[in-house]
Write a protein that holds these residues in place. Structure first.
Motif, PDB file in Angstrom:
ATOM      1  N   LYS A 119       0.830  -1.204   0.000  1.00 47.87           N
ATOM      2  CA  LYS A 119       0.000   0.000   0.000  1.00 47.87           C
ATOM      3  C   LYS A 119       0.865   1.255   0.000  1.00 47.87           C
ATOM      4  N   GLY A 120       1.990   1.213   0.697  1.00 48.66           N
ATOM      5  CA  GLY A 120       2.889   2.363   0.736  1.00 48.66           C
ATOM      6  C   GLY A 120       3.418   2.723  -0.644  1.00 48.66           C
ATOM      7  N   VAL A 121       3.767   1.709  -1.434  1.00 53.09           N
ATOM      8  CA  VAL A 121       4.228   1.941  -2.805  1.00 53.09           C
ATOM      9  C   VAL A 121       3.097   2.535  -3.646  1.00 53.09           C
ATOM     10  N   PHE A 122       1.908   1.979  -3.487  1.00 51.74           N
ATOM     11  CA  PHE A 122       0.732   2.479  -4.213  1.00 51.74           C
ATOM     12  C   PHE A 122       0.463   3.942  -3.901  1.00 51.74           C
ATOM     13  N   LEU A 123       0.430   4.288  -2.611  1.00 53.67           N
ATOM     14  CA  LEU A 123       0.021   5.636  -2.237  1.00 53.67           C
ATOM     15  C   LEU A 123       0.999   6.706  -2.707  1.00 53.67           C
TER      16      LEU A 123
END
Length: 257
Positions: A119-123
């Protein structure tokens, strides 16, 4: 030929920059000529790194950012753009390694792995890519792991959520690469083997594990602290302008396929 790796005039963002491979990459970016935005959930650990980069002669800023929280990410990216005016390079390095097998992990532990590692990469990609598209240029480098393709065979160090989340990064890298290539954005991933970081402290404290690792690895040793930087700079520079959606393992030959 050296100009291919020159990052003069570029702005790089490094998540999870306070220590380990993220800190080493931030210094490498500065040495190659880039200004660097240092992001971490706690900024206290960034003070020394900020000083080192400034001593190299590059501009830098430290920003508190929780990559699992959308508002935190959005605010961080806005601050970077206000200061530097653009973002050319994104190194998605923030990550966690939660121990445990699927039968023993809690739901919260599983979610912690995926929230940070995927999720961190996505955000942060979500908020940085639009301005990369606008200027038709961008280099995104996602830090996965050799454990995306190789499982831990020592029961003491089983990390099923880590295996799964780092594998997910490879899939996300490929999807992003296909979607954004037409905008002049390259997206690639790196799979580090064993390097000494805060995350791997327990591994280095186990003589049995280290002996097994060294015996299995053709180089007979773990990676040194700056041995990931060459691959990071390659994917972050014009040297890799025609390379898309690739996953390169940097582990001394432990995994050769």
């Amino acid at each position: 030929m050296n100009d291919l790796f020159d990052l003069t005039g570029k702005t790089a963002v490094v998540t999870g920059a306070s220590s380990g491979l993220g800190a080493e990459a931030a210094i490498a970016y500065a040495q190659a000529g880039a200004d660097v935005a240092l992001l971490d959930i706690k900024v206290d650990g960034l003070i020394q790194l900020k000083t080192e980069i400034e001593n190299i002669g590059r501009k830098t800023v430290t920003i508190e950012c929780d990559v699992t929280k959308e508002e935190s990410v959005k605010t961080a990216v806005e601050k970077i753009l206000d200061m530097f005016g653009k973002i050319d390079i994104l190194l998605n390095n923030a990550g966690v390694a939660v121990p445990g097998s699927v039968e023993h992990m809690t739901e919260e532990e599983w979610d912690k792995s995926f929230n940070t590692n995927v999720k961190g990469v996505f955000l942060i990609s979500k908020y940085i890519i639009p301005q990369m598209k606008e200027k038709k240029y961008g280099k995104i480098v996602n830090i996965a792991s050799v454990n995306a393709v190789v499982a831990d065979k020592n029961n003491k160090f089983i990390r099923h959520s880590y295996n799964a989340s780092k594998s997910a990064i490879i899939g996300l890298t490929k999807g992003m690469a296909c979607s954004y290539a037409k905008y002049g954005i390259t997206v690639n991933a790196i799979g580090p083997g064993l390097f000494k970081t805060k995350m791997t402290t327990a591994l280095f404290e186990s003589e049995k594990f280290l002996n097994e690792y060294n015996e299995m690895n053709p180089t007979g040793r773990p990676g040194k602290k700056d041995e990931l930087n060459g691959t990071v700079l390659y994917f972050s520079s014009d040297a890799s302008s025609y390379v898309q959606g690739q996953f390169v393992i940097v582990d001394g030959g432990g995994v050769i396929v």
